[in-house]
Enzyme design. Structure first.
Site, mmCIF file in Angstrom:
data_model
loop_
_atom_site.group_PDB
_atom_site.id
_atom_site.type_symbol
_atom_site.label_atom_id
_atom_site.label_comp_id
_atom_site.label_asym_id
_atom_site.label_seq_id
_atom_site.Cartn_x
_atom_site.Cartn_y
_atom_site.Cartn_z
ATOM 1 N N HIS A 66 35.052 33.574 43.131
ATOM 2 C CA HIS A 66 34.298 32.416 42.378
ATOM 3 C C HIS A 66 33.207 32.014 43.636
ATOM 4 O O HIS A 66 31.870 31.927 42.794
ATOM 5 C CB HIS A 66 34.664 31.178 42.841
ATOM 6 C CG HIS A 66 36.033 30.978 41.791
ATOM 7 N ND1 HIS A 66 37.833 31.048 41.940
ATOM 8 C CD2 HIS A 66 35.841 30.989 40.863
ATOM 9 C CE1 HIS A 66 38.031 30.606 40.905
ATOM 10 N NE2 HIS A 66 36.959 31.348 39.947
ATOM 11 N N ASP A 159 31.914 33.585 33.088
ATOM 12 C CA ASP A 159 32.983 33.699 33.915
ATOM 13 C C ASP A 159 34.059 33.967 32.961
ATOM 14 O O ASP A 159 35.214 32.875 32.690
ATOM 15 C CB ASP A 159 33.269 32.614 34.281
ATOM 16 C CG ASP A 159 34.431 32.712 36.037
ATOM 17 O OD1 ASP A 159 35.395 33.330 36.003
ATOM 18 O OD2 ASP A 159 34.948 31.280 36.593
ATOM 19 N N SER A 160 33.938 35.249 32.364
ATOM 20 C CA SER A 160 35.428 35.408 31.367
ATOM 21 C C SER A 160 36.696 35.924 31.620
ATOM 22 O O SER A 160 36.728 36.772 32.851
ATOM 23 C CB SER A 160 34.279 36.030 29.976
ATOM 24 O OG SER A 160 34.119 37.156 31.081
#
Ligand code: SAM
Length: 282
Positions: A66, A159-160
């Site tokens: 992240h 952000d898949s």
């Protein structure tokens, strides 16, 4: 003696390689209209979120994913205010974005149950973010959303899930074209782009498709042990080079917020590619 339980993840791009996680406890299992959601507690990685049997995040190493998805673009853009996240229902990406003085972040995830389950089992990732008034959540398919909405964004983060199941459409060239049209002139596109060792052809095709839409396209790397090792992101823009020395005020602000992975040196280092990768994408 109690029987040991292990979870085996079979990567999409590495059919001959499996990751095994020793399970402490299975916490949640649910089939939604879109995917199978599971949460397990593991010995080495802590709690783990899986979708359709694939690791999405673990408590141990989610910071390496992240922070590295978000900060290279956020510190490079001169004034990121309006941000779009496609996917990201676990909340880790908006947690990082909200460390900046932005106006708004819109999160478009197809499956509202990922958001709800994450809030229950991963509050440290998702609780704060989804309560923040700057966050708007849209439950929709990302491809439909970028086709139909009219706003312009400073940065779009993809952000898949891996490009299979509901996430498969998020790597198609039509989505890239429609998505790029949602950016301001100096906007930035950042996407999680799979393992460069296991999915080189995917990465090559994806960067080639980005090059048709953006003047500057870079691949950068992080390490996510629970995904099988090194992991790639792509950064694309018509105006902004992530290595141009523009990191001023927001950069210093972010450094005070206690990051675990990202720092000025990782920013420089992550764009330095090993030879096999440099050759692959040029
Ligand atoms: N960090 C993760 C990884 O690389 O494995 C991604 C995790 S995040 C939970 C992925 C999210 O993408 C999921 O919540 C899923 O519901 C969402 N998603 C999948 N396909 C989508 C689509 N077509 N439109 C919007 N969201 C989608």
């Amino acid at each position: 003696m109690a029987k040991e339980l292990w979870y085996t993840e079979k990567g999409v791009f590495s059919p001959g390689f499996q990751l095994n996680f020793k399970i402490k406890e299975s916490l949640h299992k649910e089939q939604t209209p879109y995917q199978l959601i599971e949460v397990i507690d593991t010995y080495t990685f802590g709690k783990m979120l899986l979708l359709d049997g694939l690791v999405m995040l673990t408590e141990l190493d989610e910071c390496a994913y992240h922070e590295m998805l978000v900060h290279p673009a956020m510190v490079t853009h001169p004034d990121p205010q309006n941000i779009l996240v496609i996917g990201g229902g676990d909340g880790g990406t908006i947690r990082e974005i909200l460390k900046y003085p932005i106006k708004k972040v819109t999160l478009v995830d197809i499956d509202k149950r990922v958001i709800e389950v994450s809030q229950e089992y991963f509050p440290e990732l998702s609780k704060g973010g989804f309560l923040d008034p700057r966050v708007e959540v849209v439950n929709a398919d990302g491809t439909q959303y970028v086709k139909e909405q009219n706003e312009k964004f400073d940065i779009i983060f993809i952000d898949s899930t891996d490009p299979t199941g509901p996430g498969a459409v998020l790597v198609e060239s039509d989505f890239l074209k429609d998505g790029a049209a949602n950016l301001v002139e100096d906007g930035i596109w950042v996407a999680q782009s799979e393992s460069p060792f296991f999915a080189p052809e995917f990465l090559k095709t994806y960067t080639n498709n980005l090059k048709k839409l953006f003047k500057i396209v870079k691949v950068y790397l992080t390490e996510v042990p629970s995904y099988g090792g090194v992991w790639a992101f792509t950064f694309a823009s018509n105006k902004i080079d992530p290595l141009a020395p523009k990191r001023t005020a927001p950069f210093h602000r972010i450094l005070r917020t206690g990051l675990k992975y990202y720092n000025p040196e990782t920013h420089q280092a992550c764009f330095t590619l090993p030879e096999y990768l440099r050759t692959l994408i040029t």
